[in-house]
Design an enzyme around this catalytic site. Structure first.
Site, mmCIF file in Angstrom:
data_model
loop_
_atom_site.group_PDB
_atom_site.id
_atom_site.type_symbol
_atom_site.label_atom_id
_atom_site.label_comp_id
_atom_site.label_asym_id
_atom_site.label_seq_id
_atom_site.Cartn_x
_atom_site.Cartn_y
_atom_site.Cartn_z
ATOM 1 N N LYS A 92 0.840 -1.198 0.000
ATOM 2 C CA LYS A 92 0.000 0.000 0.000
ATOM 3 C C LYS A 92 0.877 1.251 0.000
ATOM 4 O O LYS A 92 2.092 1.167 0.188
ATOM 5 C CB LYS A 92 -0.920 -0.007 1.223
ATOM 6 C CG LYS A 92 -0.194 0.055 2.549
ATOM 7 C CD LYS A 92 -1.165 0.019 3.720
ATOM 8 C CE LYS A 92 -0.411 0.122 5.049
ATOM 9 N NZ LYS A 92 -1.324 0.162 6.203
ATOM 10 N N TYR B 113 14.143 31.160 7.378
ATOM 11 C CA TYR B 113 12.889 31.897 7.553
ATOM 12 C C TYR B 113 12.669 32.273 9.015
ATOM 13 O O TYR B 113 12.817 31.447 9.919
ATOM 14 C CB TYR B 113 11.705 31.059 7.076
ATOM 15 C CG TYR B 113 11.510 31.077 5.573
ATOM 16 C CD1 TYR B 113 11.203 32.257 4.905
ATOM 17 C CD2 TYR B 113 11.626 29.907 4.828
ATOM 18 C CE1 TYR B 113 11.023 32.280 3.521
ATOM 19 C CE2 TYR B 113 11.440 29.921 3.447
ATOM 20 C CZ TYR B 113 11.143 31.106 2.801
ATOM 21 O OH TYR B 113 10.966 31.126 1.441
ATOM 22 N N ARG C 159 -10.991 0.605 14.559
ATOM 23 C CA ARG C 159 -10.750 1.387 13.352
ATOM 24 C C ARG C 159 -11.539 0.810 12.186
ATOM 25 O O ARG C 159 -12.444 1.440 11.675
ATOM 26 C CB ARG C 159 -9.235 1.412 13.071
ATOM 27 C CG ARG C 159 -8.817 2.326 11.952
ATOM 28 C CD ARG C 159 -7.302 2.346 11.793
ATOM 29 N NE ARG C 159 -6.761 1.046 11.387
ATOM 30 C CZ ARG C 159 -5.485 0.845 11.065
ATOM 31 N NH1 ARG C 159 -4.608 1.845 11.133
ATOM 32 N NH2 ARG C 159 -5.062 -0.347 10.701
#
Length: 376
Positions: free
Chosen positions: A43, A264, A141
Site C-alpha cells: 500500500k 525563515y 478502526r
C-alpha cells in the site's frame, strides 16, 4: 539503465536509491522467521518505493499474495502480477463490486453492510476471488466487532457462506511494544476467531508481530514496514536490511559570524562563526518540515563526508541549510553530495529528528527525486 529508473535531475540533484534485492531479502527473512507464507503489503505506493518495481521484484522471488489499501492500488498491482492474490485492505466502497471482479481483486470486508453487498454481487453469478473478513480485536478502526464475527461464524451459512470468505484476519495495535499486555489479549481474541472459521486460512502477524513471542503465524503473515528496511523492533538493533538511501547536493557554501540569524523568521542563531552549506532538497521533496532546527528545538541532520552535521534554521520548500563547520576538509563544497537517509541516518533516526516516525518519512518521499533501482 533499470526500466524503473528515472532520469537524473541535473538542475535539482536529489537521488533516491532503492535496493530491490534488499527488499526481497527482507521478505524472505520474515517468511523464514514465521515459518508460513509471507504476503507483502504494498500500500501507499509500496511505502513510497513504487508499486510496480516492488511487486515485480517480489513476485519474481515467489511472493504470491499482496495487500494494498485502495482499489486503484490493487489495479496497479494486478497489472504487474497477473496471477497473484491481491487484497484491498480498505474494504468495499459502495457499488464497486464490479470493479473488483473486473480486476480480479479481493476486498477485505469489515462491516455487515460490506458483507451483504459482496454476497449479493457474488450470488448474482459474478466470477470473483474469495474475499477476506476483517475482525477487529483492539484497534476500533476497521472490522467487525469480535462478537459479530463469532456470531456470523456460528451461523455456518447465511451471509458468511454467501460472501465466500477465503481469509480471516485482524490487525495488531501495539505489536512493536513487546511488553504491552494488549498483545496477549489480541492473540487470545484472534485465536477464538480463527477457531470459529475451521478450514479458512487466517492472518494476524504484521511486521513487528514476527518478533512477538507466542504469536501464531497461522497460514499467512502480512509484513509491511519491515520489508522496506524499517525497524520492527524499536529500541533494539534493526534485523532488516536497509532498502532506501537519499542524497542531495550542496549548491552553495558560506561562512557567517556569531549572532547571525539563519533561515525563515531567523529561528536559528549562530553561536559563533559557522560554515553553512545549502542543499537542494526541501519539504516539496517529501522531507519533513518538522526536521527544522531552531534555537529551542533540535532537528534533523545530514552526513557530509561521513560526519553527521546538523540542520540549521527552517526546512524550506526546496532547500535545507546544514552546519558543515566540522565536516572533513573538501567534503562541503559546491556540487558535493550529502546523505539524508543512509548509514547511521536510518529511517528511525531521521523520523526522530523530524518529530515523527520512519513510516511517515518513507511514505512521503514522492517522485520529485531521480530514482535509481538496484538489485532487480
Amino acid at each position: 539503465m533499470n526500466p524503473f529508473d528515472t532520469p537524473t535531475n541535473a538542475d535539482h540533484g536529489p537521488l533516491l536509491t532503492i535496493d530491490l534485492g534488499a527488499l526481497v531479502a527482507n521478505w524472505r527473512a520474515l517468511g523464514a522467521r514465521a515459518g508460513a507464507e509471507a504476503a507483502a503489503v504494498v500500500k501507499a505506493d509500496a511505502y513510497g518505493i513504487g508499486i510496480e518495481p516492488a511487486v515485480t521484484a517480489l513476485a519474481a522471488a515467489g511472493c504470491r499474495t499482496f495487500f494494498v489499501a485502495h482499489l486503484s492500488e490493487g489495479i496497479r498491482a494486478r497489472a504487474t502480477a497477473p496471477d497473484a492474490t491481491i487484497y484491498v485492505l480498505n474494504g468495499l466502497p459502495p457499488d464497486s463490486s464490479g470493479l473488483f471482479a473486473e480486476h480480479d481483486l479481493s476486498p477485505v470486508l469489515g462491516s455487515h453492510e460490506e458483507l451483504l453487498e459482496w454476497a449479493g454481487f457474488r450470488q448474482s453469478g459474478a466470477k470473483v476471488r474469495p474475499a477476506a473478513l476483517h475482525v477487529d480485536t483492539a484497534m476500533n478502526r476497521l472490522g467487525l466487532w469480535a462478537g459479530e464475527g463469532l456470531d456470523l461464524a456460528r451461523e455456518r451459512s447465511g451471509v458468511i457462506a454467501a460472501a465466500g470468505i477465503g481469509l480471516v484476519m485482524s490487525h495488531f495495535a501495539a505489536s512493536e511494544d513487546l511488553a504491552n499486555p494488549a498483545n496477549a489479549r489480541q492473540i487470545a481474541a484472534f485465536a477464538e476467531i480463527a477457531a470459529a472459521f475451521p478450514g479458512v486460512p487466517a492472518s494476524l502477524k504484521n511486521s513487528s508481530a514476527h518478533f512477538l513471542p507466542d504469536c501464531p503465524s497461522y497460514q499467512l503473515t502480512r509484513p509491511g514496514y519491515a520489508l522496506y528496511g524499517g525497524n520492527p523492533t524499536p529500541g533494539q538493533p534493526n534485523p532488516m536490511q536497509p532498502v532506501i538511501g537519499l542524497e542531495a547536493r550542496i549548491i552553495q557554501v558560506r561562512e557567517i559570524a556569531g549572532g547571525t540569524q539563519v533561515g525563515y523568521n531567523g529561528r536559528w542563531t549562530a553561536p559563533g562563526r559557522r560554515k553553512l552549506a545549502t542543499i537542494s532538497l526541501g519539504y516539496a521533496d517529501g522531507y519533513p518540515r518538522n526536521a527544522s532546527w531552531t534555537d529551542i528545538t533540535p532537528g534533523g541532520s545530514a552526513l557530509v563526508g561521513g560526519l553527521r552535521c546538523p540542520f540549521v534554521g527552517t526546512v524550506s520548500m526546496d532547500l535545507i541549510i546544514v552546519d558543515v563547520t566540522h565536516a572533513p576538509a573538501g567534503a562541503a563544497v559546491r556540487g558535493a553530495p550529502v546523505t539524508l537517509i543512509g548509514g547511521e541516518l536510518d529511517l528511525e533516526t531521521v523520523g526522530a529528528g523530524a518529530k515523527t516516525i520512519g513510516y511517515e518519512v518513507l511514505t512521503s518521499l514522492g517522485w520529485r527525486h531521480a530514482r535509481r533501482y538496484t538489485g532487480l
